[in-house]
Design a protein around this motif. Structure first.
Motif, PDB file in Angstrom:
ATOM      1  N   THR A   1       0.868  -1.235  -0.026  1.00 29.35           N
ATOM      2  CA  THR A   1      -0.111   0.165   0.031  1.00 29.35           C
ATOM      3  C   THR A   1       0.949   1.305   0.030  1.00 29.35           C
ATOM      4  O   THR A   1       1.813   1.220   0.956  1.00 29.35           O
ATOM      5  N   TRP A   2       0.573   2.304  -0.790  1.00 30.35           N
ATOM      6  CA  TRP A   2       1.342   3.346  -0.874  1.00 30.35           C
ATOM      7  C   TRP A   2       0.302   4.643  -1.226  1.00 30.35           C
ATOM      8  O   TRP A   2      -0.897   4.478  -1.604  1.00 30.35           O
ATOM      9  N   THR A   3       0.874   5.760  -0.974  1.00 30.77           N
ATOM     10  CA  THR A   3       0.018   6.815  -1.226  1.00 30.77           C
ATOM     11  C   THR A   3       0.752   7.939  -2.175  1.00 30.77           C
ATOM     12  O   THR A   3       2.018   8.335  -2.238  1.00 30.77           O
ATOM     13  N   THR A   4      -0.065   8.215  -3.654  1.00 37.50           N
ATOM     14  CA  THR A   4       0.469   9.155  -4.371  1.00 37.50           C
ATOM     15  C   THR A   4       0.762  10.571  -3.894  1.00 37.50           C
ATOM     16  O   THR A   4       0.272  11.025  -2.594  1.00 37.50           O
ATOM     17  N   ALA A   5       1.413  11.324  -4.870  1.00 36.51           N
ATOM     18  CA  ALA A   5       1.813  12.648  -4.475  1.00 36.51           C
ATOM     19  C   ALA A   5       0.470  13.485  -4.355  1.00 36.51           C
ATOM     20  O   ALA A   5       0.414  14.494  -3.729  1.00 36.51           O
ATOM     21  N   LYS A   6      -0.605  13.007  -5.008  1.00 32.96           N
ATOM     22  CA  LYS A   6      -1.819  13.743  -4.790  1.00 32.96           C
ATOM     23  C   LYS A   6      -2.790  13.334  -3.577  1.00 32.96           C
ATOM     24  O   LYS A   6      -3.835  13.485  -3.328  1.00 32.96           O
ATOM     25  N   GLY A   7      -2.146  12.361  -2.799  1.00 33.61           N
ATOM     26  CA  GLY A   7      -2.928  11.776  -1.592  1.00 33.61           C
ATOM     27  C   GLY A   7      -3.621  10.517  -1.904  1.00 33.61           C
ATOM     28  O   GLY A   7      -4.527  10.413  -0.927  1.00 33.61           O
ATOM     29  N   ILE A   8      -3.537   9.956  -3.041  1.00 33.04           N
ATOM     30  CA  ILE A   8      -4.464   8.960  -2.996  1.00 33.04           C
ATOM     31  C   ILE A   8      -3.783   7.745  -2.947  1.00 33.04           C
ATOM     32  O   ILE A   8      -2.866   7.386  -3.272  1.00 33.04           O
ATOM     33  N   GLU A   9      -4.610   6.902  -2.006  1.00 35.93           N
ATOM     34  CA  GLU A   9      -4.198   5.568  -1.452  1.00 35.93           C
ATOM     35  C   GLU A   9      -4.166   4.458  -2.477  1.00 35.93           C
ATOM     36  O   GLU A   9      -5.460   4.187  -3.170  1.00 35.93           O
ATOM     37  N   LYS A  10      -3.195   3.818  -2.941  1.00 31.28           N
ATOM     38  CA  LYS A  10      -3.228   2.685  -3.870  1.00 31.28           C
ATOM     39  C   LYS A  10      -2.609   1.381  -3.368  1.00 31.28           C
ATOM     40  O   LYS A  10      -1.861   1.511  -2.203  1.00 31.28           O
ATOM     41  N   THR A  11      -3.180   0.178  -3.643  1.00 35.79           N
ATOM     42  CA  THR A  11      -2.769  -0.953  -3.273  1.00 35.79           C
ATOM     43  C   THR A  11      -2.381  -1.893  -4.496  1.00 35.79           C
ATOM     44  O   THR A  11      -2.937  -1.588  -5.741  1.00 35.79           O
ATOM     45  N   ALA A  12      -1.631  -2.733  -4.351  1.00 44.96           N
ATOM     46  CA  ALA A  12      -1.138  -3.756  -5.191  1.00 44.96           C
ATOM     47  C   ALA A  12      -0.630  -5.136  -4.612  1.00 44.96           C
ATOM     48  O   ALA A  12      -0.200  -5.128  -3.235  1.00 44.96           O
ATOM     49  N   TRP A  13      -0.484  -6.178  -5.225  1.00 47.59           N
ATOM     50  CA  TRP A  13       0.009  -7.346  -4.746  1.00 47.59           C
ATOM     51  C   TRP A  13       1.306  -7.776  -5.388  1.00 47.59           C
ATOM     52  O   TRP A  13       1.430  -7.942  -6.711  1.00 47.59           O
ATOM     53  N   VAL A  14       2.357  -8.364  -4.555  1.00 44.20           N
ATOM     54  CA  VAL A  14       3.691  -8.301  -5.116  1.00 44.20           C
ATOM     55  C   VAL A  14       3.841  -9.917  -4.712  1.00 44.20           C
ATOM     56  O   VAL A  14       3.656 -10.274  -3.674  1.00 44.20           O
ATOM     57  N   VAL A  15       4.382 -10.397  -5.903  1.00 39.36           N
ATOM     58  CA  VAL A  15       4.767 -11.945  -5.717  1.00 39.36           C
ATOM     59  C   VAL A  15       6.432 -11.548  -5.668  1.00 39.36           C
ATOM     60  O   VAL A  15       7.078 -11.438  -6.457  1.00 39.36           O
ATOM     61  N   ASP A  16       7.125 -12.048  -4.452  1.00 37.93           N
ATOM     62  CA  ASP A  16       8.372 -12.366  -4.310  1.00 37.93           C
ATOM     63  C   ASP A  16       8.921 -13.781  -4.073  1.00 37.93           C
ATOM     64  O   ASP A  16       8.424 -14.582  -3.383  1.00 37.93           O
ATOM     65  N   TYR A  17       9.831 -14.266  -5.280  1.00 36.12           N
ATOM     66  CA  TYR A  17      10.051 -15.332  -5.312  1.00 36.12           C
ATOM     67  C   TYR A  17      11.719 -15.398  -5.853  1.00 36.12           C
ATOM     68  O   TYR A  17      12.115 -14.478  -6.302  1.00 36.12           O
ATOM     69  N   ILE A  18      12.170 -16.649  -5.827  1.00 34.03           N
ATOM     70  CA  ILE A  18      13.657 -16.863  -6.333  1.00 34.03           C
ATOM     71  C   ILE A  18      13.569 -17.845  -7.599  1.00 34.03           C
ATOM     72  O   ILE A  18      12.804 -18.849  -7.331  1.00 34.03           O
ATOM     73  N   ASP A  19      14.237 -17.124  -8.665  1.00 32.58           N
ATOM     74  CA  ASP A  19      14.044 -18.069 -10.004  1.00 32.58           C
ATOM     75  C   ASP A  19      15.009 -19.090 -10.092  1.00 32.58           C
ATOM     76  O   ASP A  19      15.781 -19.453  -8.966  1.00 32.58           O
ATOM     77  N   ALA A  20      14.928 -19.930 -11.082  1.00 31.00           N
ATOM     78  CA  ALA A  20      15.847 -21.090 -11.191  1.00 31.00           C
ATOM     79  C   ALA A  20      17.345 -20.910 -10.991  1.00 31.00           C
ATOM     80  O   ALA A  20      18.064 -21.639 -10.880  1.00 31.00           O
TER      81      ALA A  20
END
Length: 411
Positions: free
Chosen positions: A7-26
């Motif tokens: 979750t983060w807030t933009t410069a205009k004060g708008i809160e946004k969310t996203a989903w992050v996949v964190d992994y180690i490749d081959a």
């Protein structure tokens, strides 16, 4: 591997969310991939986990676009020694059909739905059904090459086709291809008689040889006198000439063969040999020029004849002279209907030879077994012969055979 919410807030004060996949490749490299929805992140995570375990995962940052992969694919064909015409076909498919719709797409992001959408776009933008099928084949080959280079994980073209090879779709494919029909794709015996009677000049020996040997046009154009044995009435196919006049081996290993020919061919070639143009092999001046009898059906200077010349100046006019024509629907200046040659390419004569070889002796044919027909045509497998001409072979339950069986049983 972990999936977390960011979750983060933009410069205009708008809160946004996203989903992050964190992994180690081959390769042991840490990767992060962001998705707007959790279900997309979960789906990617499940797929990536399996791919990493199998050692086939390719991250977006390691992938390339379809346009870049196409350059590798063309280079692979050149390295493998594909004929110039095959390389040019690859280039045309890439530049005219693949790049305009998929060029900027990463291979790692290309999916079965994406390929299906590409197929629909080809059709909507005027590509014929045959061309669409050919381009999809090229895309599948391109993706296979990319897989071997480690640039792609899956081949969605192959996946899509494997799903379709069932039931009704398979039957639809067969109906779509259709069977070769006598009088439509294959000249009738009467039409062949008319052509043989009408053809004259330098085209007579060529077309008669094509009719009674079943040779491909490339094989006819590359045929040498050293491959013709007039005493034994045999023609040995040892090479072929491509569309650019370059000599190479036959189309396949089975293409190298010896074909017995009837007397009409041997006699036509014997007469033609006396008038056949010779090619210059040395000497700059006409008086010093040394020539040799080399190609059987050459140009006036003894070199390889072009396919278009044979068709436009030989085959098509001979059909018109023989009355083997169809109405064009147009009229000339005097109001008379305009006709055109019925068969557009020399392959029609190859089809006739196949049917002549298959037909029973009482029907004016040679009555050859399927395996011999395959060898005469130079097909790489009996499957190819039967898929193309299987419906022409006499059936064991035809009327004559049924009548003979009845007499044998009942007396």
């Amino acid at each position: 591997m972990s999936i977390r919410k960011r979750t983060w807030t933009t410069a205009k004060g708008i809160e946004k969310t996203a989903w992050v996949v964190d992994y180690i490749d081959a390769k042991g490299v840490r990767r992060l991939k962001t998705f707007p929805k959790k279900k997309d992140a979960d789906q990617f995570g499940a797929t990536a986990k399996v791919e990493v375990r199998e050692g086939v995962h390719v991250a977006d940052s390691d992938s390339v676009t379809v346009a870049a992969a196409s350059a590798f694919w063309i280079a692979t064909g050149e390295d493998e020694g594909l004929e110039r015409s095959s390389i040019d076909q690859r280039k045309r498919h890439v530049e005219l059909h693949i790049k305009p719709f998929l060029g900027s797409t990463l291979l790692s992001q290309l999916t079965v739905p994406g390929v299906r959408e590409f197929q629909d776009k080809l059709r909507k933008n005027g590509r014929s059904q045959v061309m669409t099928r050919k381009v999809l084949g090229s895309l599948g080959s391109l993706l296979s090459d990319a897989q071997e280079r480690g640039l792609a994980t899956r081949n969605p073209v192959k996946d899509m086709r494997s799903r379709r090879r069932r039931g009704k779709e398979r039957q639809a494919d067969k109906r779509q291809k259709g069977k070769l029909k006598v009088g439509v794709d294959i000249p009738t015996r009467e039409e062949i008689k008319a052509i043989v009677a009408a053809v004259h000049g330098r085209w007579r020996p060529l077309l008669i040889t094509a009719i009674f040997s079943g040779m491909r046009s490339s094989e006819l154009r590359g045929l040498r006198w050293s491959d013709v044995d007039l005493d034994k009435a045999e023609i040995a196919v040892r090479q072929r000439a491509d569309d650019y006049g370059e000599i190479g081996p036959p189309k396949s290993e089975a293409g190298e063969r010896t074909i017995p020919v009837p007397p009409i061919v041997a006699n036509a070639l014997r007469e033609w040999k006396l008038a056949c143009p010779r090619r210059r092999i040395s000497g700059a001046e006409e008086e010093e020029a040394i020539t040799e009898l080399h190609y059987v059906f050459p140009t006036g200077s003894g070199n390889i004849e072009s396919r278009s010349n044979i068709i436009k100046r030989g085959f098509l006019p001979s059909q018109i002279a023989a009355g083997v024509t169809v109405q064009t629907g147009e009229k000339d200046k005097e109001g008379q209907p305009v006709v055109a040659a019925k068969y557009g390419g020399l392959h029609a004569l190859r089809h006739f030879y196949a049917s002549w070889s298959i037909n029973r002796a009482q029907d004016g044919g040679l009555g050859l077994p399927a395996k011999v027909v395959q060898e005469r045509l130079g097909h790489s497998s009996i499957t190819m012969t039967m898929d193309t001409y299987g419906h022409l072979f006499p059936r064991g339950d035809d009327a004559d055979e049924m009548a003979a069986a009845e007499r044998s049983l009942l007396g």
